[in-house]
Design a protein around this motif. Structure first.
Motif, PDB file in Angstrom:
ATOM      1  N   ALA A  55       3.232   6.893  -5.027  1.00  0.00           N
ATOM      2  CA  ALA A  55       3.844   7.013  -3.697  1.00  0.00           C
ATOM      3  C   ALA A  55       5.362   6.858  -3.786  1.00  0.00           C
ATOM      4  N   LYS A 100       6.108   4.219   0.808  1.00  0.00           N
ATOM      5  CA  LYS A 100       6.893   5.399   1.197  1.00  0.00           C
ATOM      6  C   LYS A 100       7.852   5.075   2.330  1.00  0.00           C
ATOM      7  N   ASN A 159       0.860  -1.185   0.000  1.00  0.00           N
ATOM      8  CA  ASN A 159       0.000   0.000   0.000  1.00  0.00           C
ATOM      9  C   ASN A 159       0.896   1.233   0.000  1.00  0.00           C
ATOM     10  N   PRO A 160       0.354   2.388  -0.375  1.00  0.00           N
ATOM     11  CA  PRO A 160       1.186   3.581  -0.563  1.00  0.00           C
ATOM     12  C   PRO A 160       1.975   4.008   0.680  1.00  0.00           C
ATOM     13  N   ALA A 161       1.388   3.846   1.862  1.00  0.00           N
ATOM     14  CA  ALA A 161       2.096   4.252   3.081  1.00  0.00           C
ATOM     15  C   ALA A 161       3.328   3.369   3.298  1.00  0.00           C
ATOM     16  N   ALA A 203      -1.264   3.826  -7.758  1.00  0.00           N
ATOM     17  CA  ALA A 203      -1.178   4.582  -6.495  1.00  0.00           C
ATOM     18  C   ALA A 203       0.159   4.306  -5.811  1.00  0.00           C
TER      19      ALA A 203
END
Lengths: 313, 313
Positions: free
Chosen positions: A224, A192, A187-189, A220
């Motif tokens: 990121a 990062k 996922n993007p978090a 997405a």
């Protein structure tokens, strides 16, 4: 030809990662025609083959021929996947510019995928890097950390272990190490967080983002990664390869959609979208029974669309 | 029941935007069953109907019945689309908590869609807001700026005109104004730029992001909007509605995939993914001939997945 500088590198993995995942075998001259079309569209790095025993993977039996052909395209970085020293020797013999070695962060996946522990794979990277140093110092060695965002076998892959693996392969002599979302779990978090740690750990040896679209988050996640400073992205034309679950879904991020996203954002990929769409034809001709995905090719670019890459013939 | 606070609001538009775009008519009791299931999954804002002449849109002939049913669900914001004062009066009569008025930023789209100029639509918003003030001050009025990121008729929609429209509808008395990517043209850089300007122009009256997945950028655009401070997102279960072009593609962002993305990132939506997936069943039963999309429902959540929303029964 595109003569402007680019902001990011799109590394097309279709001829290796894509074709490797499908049953129908693409004849050598059709692979070459597809690689030609990708090059014509402005793609400047292509993973053209993997050097593995032909018995295990008949699709890649012509790896050396495809490498030799691709080497005729000026300015193209010709890349091949190699699982071990023997493969690296064959790839270097054929003339590749870069080898990429898959190394799993998941202990379970490493054993299941290459029947080696992670430590044994680090040793393999060391041998490859040493061989390169001795016999082909111009060849780049990349070690991609597979299952960096989770594993279908063991679930969670501790982030410390992902970063430790990247540090180990760099210490073993690899020039760069990127992160792969082999399972489409990212996922993007998380993207990062991990790319930030990767940069902190190995600095400018931090490499490409290899992300999948299994759960629809491919673009997405690429966004990121870009926002975290990643400038090299693996993707596959038509979304070929990976593990498709849903209709229209695929493992790999679709090159066409990825290029559109970045170009629309004003980020220069060096790729011409119209010519990229045209490169879908030789792919489809080469594997007539395979579904070729891509939402932007289906929907068309927006009316009034202005790409970031300025193209002149 | 979920008792924790949430970080963002998922506003389900399927019963209106989704059903409005398909041919098969869902019977009233099946709409109610689907709304029940969405509510059970933790969805707390649903656009349940549009108040337009039944002759024009037979799917919405039962709008008042559906509103009255949905009003029985405690804590649910029951929303309806209204194109004009007459629709707003009927919606308020039925008991809605919120009306949403579509207003086009594209002059060409406004004429084609509602046969009114943009200025005439601003007048309509003024009448609706005045009526609300006089007769139903508890009802919220939202004006969503359609074609905010481009238009299939006129192509580029100047950003100054988008922001001007938002300022005008707020000046006309609307409580909030969001931005809609009606055509699936938006890219993440544009999303950030426009939502930033929207916030600068109308402050905390800046409303929801209504984004489409026509070109595969739906989740990337939602991520960009979130990063720019947007906390309210429209989406449609199964991706129902919008303008599907490609297999597996749809107009609207898929609620299930959107909730997964945010929950995986640690952002609380208040929605339980398992129960949300279960709500696909009454939808499919209600429109048996329609394709219900969603990549996460197909692929399943990652092994070891931990949602951000803590759920207790």
């Amino acid at each position: 030809m595109n003569s402007t500088s680019t902001d990011i590198l799109i590394s097309e993995v279709g001829p290796r990662d894509g074709l490797q995942s499908i049953k129908s075998i693409m004849p050598t001259e059709k692979k070459n025609a597809w690689i030609d079309a990708l090059y014509t569209a402005g793609i400047r790095e292509i993973e053209v083959a993997s050097f593995v025993p032909a018995k295990l993977l008949p699709q890649m039996a012509d790896a050396d021929q495809v490498v030799r052909y691709a080497k005729n395209l000026p300015g193209l970085t010709v890349m091949a996947l190699v699982p071990n020293l023997k493969g690296a020797q064959a790839a270097i013999e054929a003339g590749v510019d870069k080898v990429t070695v898959p190394v799993s962060a998941s202990a379970a996946h490493s054993l299941a995928n290459v029947r080696k522990t992670r430590e044994e794979m680090i040793e393999e990277v060391k041998k490859i890097a040493q061989y390169r140093k001795d016999y082909a110092p111009h060849v780049k060695v990349e070690a991609g950390i597979a299952t960096a965002f989770g594993c279908t076998l063991q679930g969670l892959v501790p982030e410390d272990e992902v970063i430790w693996m990247a540090e180990q392969v760099i210490a073993a002599g690899a020039d760069e190490s990127g992160l792969s979302d082999t399972t489409g779990y990212a996922n993007p978090a998380q993207i990062k967080r991990l790319f930030k740690r990767l940069k902190a750990a190995i600095g400018d040896k931090a490499g490409a983002a290899h992300l999948h679209n299994t759960r629809g988050l491919g673009l997405a996640n690429c966004l990121a990664a870009y926002e975290e400073g990643v400038t090299s992205f693996d993707s596959s034309m038509g979304g070929l390869g990976g593990c498709p679950y849903a209709p229209g879904a695929s493992g790999n991020v679709v090159t066409e959609d990825l290029v559109f996203m970045f170009e629309a954002m004003g980020i220069k990929t060096g790729v011409n979208l119209d010519l990229l769409f045209e490169a879908r034809q030789p792919l489809q001709i080469g594997v007539p029974n395979e579904a070729i995905y891509g939402m932007v090719p289906e929907a068309g670019v927006p009316k009034g669309f202005e790409p970031a890459t300025h193209w002149s013939n």
